[in-house]
Design an enzyme around this catalytic site. Structure first.
Site, PDB file in Angstrom:
ATOM      1  N   SER A  46       0.839  -1.194   0.000  1.00 14.21           N
ATOM      2  CA  SER A  46       0.000   0.000   0.000  1.00 14.21           C
ATOM      3  C   SER A  46       0.874   1.244   0.000  1.00 14.21           C
ATOM      4  O   SER A  46       2.019   1.218   0.477  1.00 14.21           O
ATOM      5  CB  SER A  46      -0.898   0.008   1.240  1.00 14.21           C
ATOM      6  OG  SER A  46      -1.566   1.252   1.387  1.00 14.21           O
ATOM      7  N   TYR A  71      -3.115  -0.695  10.361  1.00 17.45           N
ATOM      8  CA  TYR A  71      -3.082  -1.027   8.934  1.00 17.45           C
ATOM      9  C   TYR A  71      -1.757  -0.597   8.308  1.00 17.45           C
ATOM     10  O   TYR A  71      -1.088  -1.377   7.620  1.00 17.45           O
ATOM     11  CB  TYR A  71      -4.249  -0.342   8.217  1.00 17.45           C
ATOM     12  CG  TYR A  71      -4.282  -0.583   6.728  1.00 17.45           C
ATOM     13  CD1 TYR A  71      -4.780  -1.770   6.204  1.00 17.45           C
ATOM     14  CD2 TYR A  71      -3.813   0.379   5.839  1.00 17.45           C
ATOM     15  CE1 TYR A  71      -4.814  -1.993   4.837  1.00 17.45           C
ATOM     16  CE2 TYR A  71      -3.833   0.167   4.466  1.00 17.45           C
ATOM     17  CZ  TYR A  71      -4.343  -1.027   3.969  1.00 17.45           C
ATOM     18  OH  TYR A  71      -4.370  -1.242   2.618  1.00 17.45           O
TER      19      TYR A  71
END
Length: 683
Positions: A560, A573
């Site tokens: 990500s 996350y």
């Protein structure tokens, strides 16, 4: 409008081809003769409709038929130059074609055109080939069928065989067909129904005779220690051996595999005569063109350990290659011959048999691998029938070689379309029932890969796989990537479905948007278990396969932008994505010695189709940024340099590029797919 004769032919062919007792996949051919009006002269013209080269009877359509003028084809008899030059006649068929389109005429066209019957079937039934390969097949033909079926000694398919069968029919008006020595059957009739009935009568009569007269143990008594292992045990052993076996079958070129452990194979391998019969090889040309002249057989009992089996398989692979090279050398340059043969096409086995476990078959794609296994199963059935009545006696080695390296077969191979970029590659994508994972699975399959769609939900995984294609292209499996046993089961399912593994996409993930103080220990553990730990477990299990295969491979992490970008309310996350990002670097350094590339993709703001965004993450991120949830994708786009929304397909394209033929020298790379987020630029 389809000619009535052609329509009857297609219907008959589909019925015959739908039942495996009648013929194998893409094996045999059928024909019909009829009349149409010549559009040039306006006069009636006699035509032959015949299944074209490479088609399958069970799925035959009008486009799969070759259509020839019978007057021109029969005239070829007058210019036939003889047996030594009969291959030239295949090119001559092109000058007999009627109209445009249609399939290319096959080598068996003469059999159909020259035999004086309106409808002709040439089939490869196990029962018929069992008689055709029995040492006393000619005598058995008379005993079983009387004068209704005539024995034809082995002759390679071609124009001369067509002349021979035409002459036999003329001399035996009472006959309804032939047993072709070493090969199959041919039947005929004045109507389509009569030809079909005659074909089925020959097949069923042979099968009944074998069933009623076969010896009790056609393959000999049982071998101690060679009986089939219990299902769970044999499939576990098959999964453990599969990477080694695929590597053995892929020395010359990469192959896709198929595993079968049905009773036909297991019973054969449990019997004392299986080494002798396997060494004799197959006989029907359709069989050995798909399976090579003989299989590689592990000569250890079912109780042998995985370690001992692997060591012995590797020894046998060396012997098999040497033996095949010797077979090629013996036959490619016979003394005094001036024939020029095609170069050797590879010395790897296409069929590997493991007692107690089953059969591994290989091909350029899953369908080819599966069909190769089906053909060897046919060969086992043929051996059982022949041994039950007599002695199995296939055509000799020189004849097999002449067909395997036939110039016409080589020309057919050269006409095959160029393979897609990821052909022969087997991909496993986690979290692939939707969003990025599903888009990636679709992309890789479209580029030629076999794909395994893994997801927490088996139902969703199977639905996604069905959308991508049938089981020869994609399968769905359930997997909790945070559970080591479940991960191993997922990898085992992959190697049993397609023979091995080449490309892994670590995509499974979830996210909880919370601040530091709101993030619980359970939140932290959940996200790290699925993504950091899950990626580790998947990569570890996959790496064992990749290393054992010795074929290189790719591991791709869907990380990500957040692995390098610090945003609010995202501690768990982003931390786990940073963990994944560094796994890429660590594994690239470690696995490079095995030819395995490890790279990552850093997406941002992939809202469309995202399970993460749909499960609450989208609402939370929209609240953080003060926008409506439905506008979140547009918001992310506007904050990028390119002002473009990032879609799952954009990530899939990046994965393909990293694993495709143009990026063979790149590992340890992270590719941003975020439409340009300056704060996430890699430094």
């Amino acid at each position: 409008m389809t000619n009535p004769a052609a329509a009857e032919l297609i219907a008959r062919s589909n019925r015959l081809g739908a039942d495996p007792k009648n013929t194998n996949y893409a094996g045999g051919n059928t024909s019909a003769k009829g009349t149409e009006t010549d559009p040039v002269t306006g006069e009636p013209v006699e035509l032959l409709w015949v299944k074209g080269s490479g088609g399958d009877l069970g799925t035959l359509k009008e486009a799969g038929l070759a259509v020839l003028r019978l007057d021109r084809m029969r005239a070829l008899v007058d210019v036939y130059p003889g047996l030594d030059r009969e291959d030239e006649m295949v090119a001559a068929f092109d000058y007999c074609l009627h109209g445009k389109g249609g399939a290319a005429p096959s080598i068996d066209t003469a059999m159909h055109g020259l035999v004086d019957a309106a409808h002709v079937d040439h089939l490869h039934p196990d029962s018929g080939i069992a008689i055709a390969t029995a040492a006393d097949g000619e005598q058995l033909t008379g005993t079983i069928f009387g004068d209704k079926v005539v024995w034809v000694p082995w002759r390679r398919p071609g124009f001369q065989l067509g002349l021979d069968i035409a002459a036999i029919k003329e001399k035996n008006p009472q006959a309804i067909g032939c047993i072709l020595g070493g090969h199959g059957i041919t039947a005929w009739g004045d109507t389509s129904a009569e030809a079909e009935a005659n074909s089925l009568w020959i097949i069923d009569t042979a099968a009944s005779y074998i069933a009623e007269n076969s010896k009790a143990e056609p393959f000999g008594p049982a071998l101690e220690g060679y009986a089939a292992l219990p299902e769970a045990e044999r499939r576990a052993k098959a999964a453990a051996l599969a990477p080694t076996i695929r590597g053995i079958a892929s020395v010359d070129r990469p192959m896709v595999g198929h595993f079968a452990d049905h009773d036909v194979v297991l019973d054969f391998l449990a019997s004392s005569e299986h080494p002798r019969l396997a060494e004799l090889g197959t006989s029907c040309p359709d069989h050995f063109l798909r399976t090579k002249v003989k299989p590689m057989v592990l000569d250890l009992p079912a109780s042998a350990s995985v370690e001992d089996s692997i060591a012995r398989l590797k020894e046998l692979a060396v012997s098999y290659r040497e033996d095949y090279q010797a077979y090629y050398d013996r036959n490619a340059v016979p003394t005094g011959s001036t024939t020029s043969w095609p170069a050797i096409r590879g010395a790897d086995p296409l069929i590997v048999l493991v007692p107690g476990v089953g059969m591994f078959s290989f091909g350029k794609d899953k369908q080819t691998a599966r069909v190769a296994g089906e053909f060897y199963t046919n060969a086992i059935n043929v051996m059982r029938g022949a041994e039950g009545l007599s002695t199995y006696a296939p055509i000799d080695e020189a004849e097999k070689f002449r067909i395997e390296y036939w110039a016409l077969e080589e020309a057919k191979l050269q006409r095959m379309p160029k393979p897609k970029p990821l052909a022969t590659r087997i991909a496993l994508i986690t979290g692939a029932a939707g969003g990025i994972g599903k888009a990636t699975a679709k992309k890789l399959a479209a580029e030629g890969a076999c794909v395994v769609v893994a997801d927490l939900s088996l139902e969703k995984a199977q639905a996604a796989a069905a959308e991508i294609g049938g089981p020869d292209v994609a399968i769905g499996v359930a997997a909790d990537v945070s559970n080591e046993a479940a991960v191993q089961a997922m990898v085992d399912a992959t190697v049993l479905a397609f023979g091995g593994l080449d490309l892994v996409v670590n995509n499974a993930g979830l996210s909880l948007s919370k601040s530091l103080l709101e993030t619980t220990e359970a939140d932290w553990d959940l996200q790290h278990n699925v993504m950091a730990k899950g990626s580790f477990l998947v990569s570890k299990a996959a790496a064992k396969v990749l290393i054992e295969q010795e074929m290189g491979g790719d591991i791709v992490y869907i990380s990500s932008k957040n692995s390098v970008f610090a945003g609010p309310n995202n501690i768990a996350y982003s931390a786990t994505k940073a963990d994944q990002a560094h796994q890429v670097r660590l594994l690239a350094a470690e696995l490079g010695a095995h030819g395995v590339k490890v790279n990552g993709v850093n997406p941002d703001g992939v809202v469309a189709g995202s399970g993460i965004f749909a499960s609450g993450w989208g609402a939370n991120r929209a609240a953080v940024y003060g926008v409506e949830e439905k506008d979140l994708g547009k918001f992310y786009a506007q904050r990028t340099i390119l002002k473009r929304e990032v879609l799952p397909e954009n990530i899939a394209n990046a994965v393909f590029v990293l694993c495709g033929p143009e990026m063979t020298h790149t590992t340890g790379l992270h590719v941003p797919v975020d439409a340009g987020v300056a704060a996430a630029f890699l430094r």
